[in-house]
Design a protein around this motif. Sequence first.
Motif, PDB file in Angstrom:
ATOM      1  N   SER A  27       0.797  -1.224   0.000  1.00 17.78           N
ATOM      2  CA  SER A  27       0.000   0.000   0.000  1.00 17.78           C
ATOM      3  C   SER A  27       0.832   1.278   0.000  1.00 17.78           C
ATOM      4  CB  SER A  27      -0.955   0.005   1.204  1.00 17.78           C
ATOM      5  OG  SER A  27      -0.234  -0.129   2.414  1.00 17.78           O
ATOM      6  N   HIS A  28       2.143   1.161   0.022  1.00 17.69           N
ATOM      7  CA  HIS A  28       3.015   2.337   0.069  1.00 17.69           C
ATOM      8  C   HIS A  28       4.168   2.141  -0.911  1.00 17.69           C
ATOM      9  CE1 HIS A  28       0.830   2.354   3.888  1.00 17.69           C
ATOM     10  NE2 HIS A  28       1.016   3.657   3.921  1.00 17.69           N
ATOM     11  N   GLY A  45      -1.129   6.231   1.803  1.00 15.42           N
ATOM     12  CA  GLY A  45      -2.160   5.969   2.786  1.00 15.42           C
ATOM     13  C   GLY A  45      -3.504   6.604   2.506  1.00 15.42           C
ATOM     14  N   GLY A  46      -4.435   6.284   3.380  1.00 11.28           N
ATOM     15  CA  GLY A  46      -5.777   6.811   3.296  1.00 11.28           C
ATOM     16  C   GLY A  46      -6.827   5.728   3.193  1.00 11.28           C
ATOM     17  N   ARG A  93      -7.278   1.087   3.053  1.00 10.84           N
ATOM     18  CA  ARG A  93      -6.632  -0.159   3.464  1.00 10.84           C
ATOM     19  C   ARG A  93      -5.485  -0.542   2.525  1.00 10.84           C
ATOM     20  NH1 ARG A  93      -5.586  -3.779   7.538  1.00 10.84           N
ATOM     21  NH2 ARG A  93      -5.206  -5.816   6.632  1.00 10.84           N
ATOM     22  N   GLN A 112       1.037   4.245  11.129  1.00 10.37           N
ATOM     23  CA  GLN A 112      -0.160   5.048  11.383  1.00 10.37           C
ATOM     24  C   GLN A 112      -1.416   4.427  10.763  1.00 10.37           C
ATOM     25  OE1 GLN A 112       1.436   9.583  11.363  1.00 10.37           O
ATOM     26  NE2 GLN A 112       1.624   8.525   9.426  1.00 10.37           N
ATOM     27  N   GLU A 113      -1.193   3.519   9.778  1.00 11.35           N
ATOM     28  CA  GLU A 113      -2.335   3.008   9.025  1.00 11.35           C
ATOM     29  C   GLU A 113      -2.387   1.493   8.926  1.00 11.35           C
ATOM     30  OE1 GLU A 113      -1.955   4.827   5.256  1.00 11.35           O
ATOM     31  OE2 GLU A 113      -2.190   6.859   6.009  1.00 11.35           O
ATOM     32  N   TYR A 114      -1.309   0.820   9.297  1.00 10.62           N
ATOM     33  CA  TYR A 114      -1.240  -0.617   9.035  1.00 10.62           C
ATOM     34  C   TYR A 114      -0.472  -1.300  10.146  1.00 10.62           C
ATOM     35  CZ  TYR A 114      -0.282  -4.978   6.516  1.00 10.62           C
ATOM     36  OH  TYR A 114      -0.199  -6.297   6.155  1.00 10.62           O
TER      37      TYR A 114
END
Length: 563
Positions: free
Chosen positions: A417-418, A441-442, A444, A507-509
């Motif tokens: 995702s990145h 990000g933003g 899943r 922060q997201e995963y």
Amino acid sequence: MKIQNPVLPGFNSDPSMIRVDDTYYIATSTFEWFPGVRIHASQDLVHWNLVTNVLDRVELLDMKGNPSSGGIWAPDLSYHDGKFWLIYTDVKITDGSFKDMKNYLTTAEKIDGPWSDPIFVNGVGFDASLFHDENGKKYLVQQTWDHREYRHPFNGITLTEFDVKTMQLMPATARTIWEGTPVKLVEGPHIYQINGQYYLFAAEGGTIFTHQEVVARSNNLDANSFQTEPDGPFLTNFDTPSTYLQKQGHGSLVNTPGGEWYYASLTARPWNHATESATDPRGWSTLGRETSIQKVEWDAQGWPRVVGGHGGTTFVDAPKDAIETKAPTDHSQHDEFTENHLDLNWNTLRVPFTDKMGSVGQGSLQLIGQGSLANPYDLSLIARRWQAFYFDATTKVKFTPYSYQAMAGLTNYYNHSHWSWIFITKNDAGQSVIEVAENKGGLRNGQYTSYLQDAAIVIPENTEYVWFKSQNRKTYYTYQYSFDGENWFDTGVKLDAAILSDDYVVQEYGGFFTGAYIGLAAVDYAGYHSTATFDFFDYQELGDVQVAPDQYTFAASEERQFD
């Protein structure tokens, strides 16, 4: 000689360090990257060479479908009974209440193998290590996972006897020997037998800026028998926010032939944007978690202490009996793909490089387009670690796309995702074009952005090859292109490197344990197997890492750099 930390720059985390005669070995985590478990060797603790990747066949490791930052967590390397023993964990879930891990054992008489087919050990918890007691017994020591929502998931350190005759554990012998301190998140255990006592080294605080290493000891291996070191922790940077090295903790202890002691641990070197506070956020670790080595002395009460204080130092005295080891001055790489196998520095995701992905040899790399860069199952990508903050990476590619669903080029990649890349594709007018895209990000699986869109760069007709370059400058990176390899043009896209850091991804995963990579990829998610040909790959570091102790630069000093 001086040890300059980190000794293994770039994503080389959770070091398990041992000494066999006069050679030191470090095994490090590889997570979803294949092959699994990198081994570096040295005879001076200063200069290190990558000598092998242990889990290099599907029989030893099959991670197809594993989540990002699943896979190989914290391998444990030991040497006993005339052979090497490797305990490794394959983690199948990173988010949520479960981990569904499997611990395996493989052995070899030589460090470069062949390594035996794996023996399944258990799935009690990750970060397992094998302790060889002087009395002849062996024990598995491991973090213990608890999925119940009313208990802390890190449920102490479990010890279980291992039967060498059956090569299986004896579950009835399992007991919790230490529950950790109130900091919680106890993991990464290793036991050492020193001066008639058992010393347990374990990490706590999570592998972020609150990370630490704690020591406990006991006269026996009974349940809850270990007492925590006073005036600890043994190693941490939680209260040293300005030091060059951060996040130190999880690691292992070794003694030299001359009786000196050293501790290898993971570390990170975060940086900040000029607009940010120096302490919140503490920074962005784009090189991932690396390996540092600190010198250890023992106090009058028999407790280990890090020389220079529990924050560690960048420059450390090498062992007095060190044997100087020859190693490259940096980690630059030039590959013209002349061999029929990939260089040790290359990794693939989850599975080995096979004919399904492409072929290599005779001066080119062929990648057959498969799934997108977000695909955890079928992906044609080879990549290598970022190992310096400043570097240039260049390649030359031939690719004829049939539609926008076919793409090939150069990527900077953290996980599914990145990532970003510069690539050849086809626009709606039927022209081959160059595009730059980023996934961050933003959502899943991240949010995809095409930066050039209708202004994508049209490739002149009859152009056989396109050259791509990534210029990485610590806080940001840019992409360039050329149609002749001499005249270069900037795409005008400047990307924030922080998005490819552990600290951004966390922060997201739930899986944020690797580090940034640079690599080559081909995508054809329509399933028509469009093939890209890469003539070479060149990764050139620009000299910010290797600095002599008497020639300090800000990047190698005891203080962090705030850009």
